[in-house]
Design an enzyme around this catalytic site. Structure first.
Site, PDB file in Angstrom:
ATOM      1  N   LYS A 107     -42.867  -8.788   8.433  1.00 25.25           N
ATOM      2  CA  LYS A 107     -42.405  -7.424   8.046  1.00 25.25           C
ATOM      3  C   LYS A 107     -41.054  -6.966   8.416  1.00 25.25           C
ATOM      4  O   LYS A 107     -40.374  -6.225   7.620  1.00 25.25           O
ATOM      5  CB  LYS A 107     -43.308  -6.459   9.286  1.00 25.25           C
ATOM      6  CG  LYS A 107     -43.249  -5.097   9.213  1.00 25.25           C
ATOM      7  CD  LYS A 107     -43.491  -4.374   7.933  1.00 25.25           C
ATOM      8  CE  LYS A 107     -43.057  -2.912   7.768  1.00 25.25           C
ATOM      9  NZ  LYS A 107     -43.522  -2.156   6.439  1.00 25.25           N
ATOM     10  N   LYS A 111     -35.770   2.293  13.501  1.00 29.58           N
ATOM     11  CA  LYS A 111     -36.311   1.341  14.401  1.00 29.58           C
ATOM     12  C   LYS A 111     -36.480   0.144  13.903  1.00 29.58           C
ATOM     13  O   LYS A 111     -36.234  -1.001  14.482  1.00 29.58           O
ATOM     14  CB  LYS A 111     -37.776   2.296  14.667  1.00 29.58           C
ATOM     15  CG  LYS A 111     -38.528   1.347  15.449  1.00 29.58           C
ATOM     16  CD  LYS A 111     -40.019   1.005  14.959  1.00 29.58           C
ATOM     17  CE  LYS A 111     -40.618   1.788  14.012  1.00 29.58           C
ATOM     18  NZ  LYS A 111     -41.761   1.174  13.144  1.00 29.58           N
TER      19      LYS A 111
END
Ligand code: NAD
Length: 290
Positions: free
Chosen positions: A168, A236
């Protein structure tokens, strides 16, 4: 069909939980927001008063939460309430280290843990065509396959616990960098006085083609930055990427540059906008604020 607890019914979790209901699973959800729980009830699921109530009796527990702190906040309650041998699938994007820790702590208490971050955006969640990168054991991956089939189209076991989060991170590296370059292409074409819409159509048909050009070029040209995937979340993710790269002893200079552009978008107050709002930073660098 399984009894499923679904914690985190936001932009992504809400449609995903709905697909699981439609696939015939018995879904009980929990979210801090009342509206999110009302949406699940309207879709045919049930809502619980808290994490423990949702998790009790579930064969599969799912989380789709913003970041590490929220996942770490609910995990002790999941551990404390899950049935022995239950399967825990965390779809959130968090650090590989946290995913590995959850897997270790889960294994010690008989909870089978998979990290399963997703790609495809809100549209991918709504259309149930997410790409899912899974870290964990083959056996647990196979047990979770009915869940992956209900919400996704491409799903692969990519390694042991934490491996899904590394993939990811790689995904977000490419997505962030692509947005930055598409933004520069738009600014260049508009400043040169050419037809940027026609230009992007041509780009989308050639070697520069990408899903981002396909899905986002019209909204970017219209300066429609409603989320979608918020700048705050991509900020983030850039932190996760740079941390993972440091841990793996590799340099990711393009990633570092993209991280700075996303940080600038956030610092300029655009954290709540879609990540395509990177265009606002790119414009501003050339004194062309829109
Ligand atoms: P979101 O903020 O829309 O949803 C998160 C939900 O979790 C919210 O409804 C919030 O109320 C709830 N929540 C927070 N703390 C909670 C707690 N302690 N207990 C119960 N509920 C709690 O975020 P999202 O866009 O759905 O993203 C979720 C995750 O998926 C993130 O890790 C994100 O990086 C990742 N992701 C998002 C997208 C996207 O396009 N939005 C795409 C791929 C991956």
């Amino acid at each position: 069909m399984s009894r499923i607890a679904f914690i985190g019914l936001g932009v992504m979790g809400s449609p995903m939980a709905g697909h699981l209901v439609r696939a015939g699973h018995e879904v009980t959800g929990f979210d801090l927001g009342q509206e999110a729980m009302a949406r699940l009830r309207a879709a045919g699921g049930a809502s619980a008063a808290g994490v423990a109530e949702a998790v009790k009796g579930a064969e599969i527990v799912i989380t789709m939460l913003p970041a590490d702190p929220q996942v770490e906040a609910v995990f002790p309650e999941i551990l404390g309430s899950a049935e022995p041998g239950a399967l825990y699938v965390d779809f959130s994007t968090i650090t590989p280290q946290t995913s590995q820790k959850l897997a270790r702590e889960g294994a010690a208490r008989g909870l089978r843990v998979l990290d399963a971050p997703v790609s495809g955006g809100e549209k991918g969640a709504v259309d149930a065509v997410l790409s899912i990168m899974v870290g964990g054991s083959r056996e647990d991956f196979e047990a979770a396959t009915p869940v992956f089939e209900a919400v996704g189209r491409t799903f692969k076991l990519v390694g042991p616990a934490g491996a899904g989060q590394y993939v990811k991170a790689a995904n977000q590296l490419v997505v962030g960098g692509t947005y930055a370059l598409v933004a520069e292409a738009i600014v260049l074409m508009e400043a040169a006085g050419v037809d940027a819409a026609a230009g992007l159509d041509v780009l989308a048909g050639g070697l520069a083609a990408s899903r981002i050009l396909d899905i986002k070029r019209e909204s970017m040209l219209a300066r429609d930055f409603r989320p979608g995937f918020r700048i705050d979340l991509h900020h983030k993710d850039m932190g996760i990427i740079l941390d993972a790269a440091r841990g793996a002893d590799v340099a990711v200079p393009m990633g570092a540059l993209t991280a700075q552009l996303i940080a600038a978008a956030r610092a300029r107050g655009h954290g709540g906008l879609d990540h395509s709002a990177l265009l606002k930073v790119t414009e501003s660098l050339s004194g062309r604020d829109s």
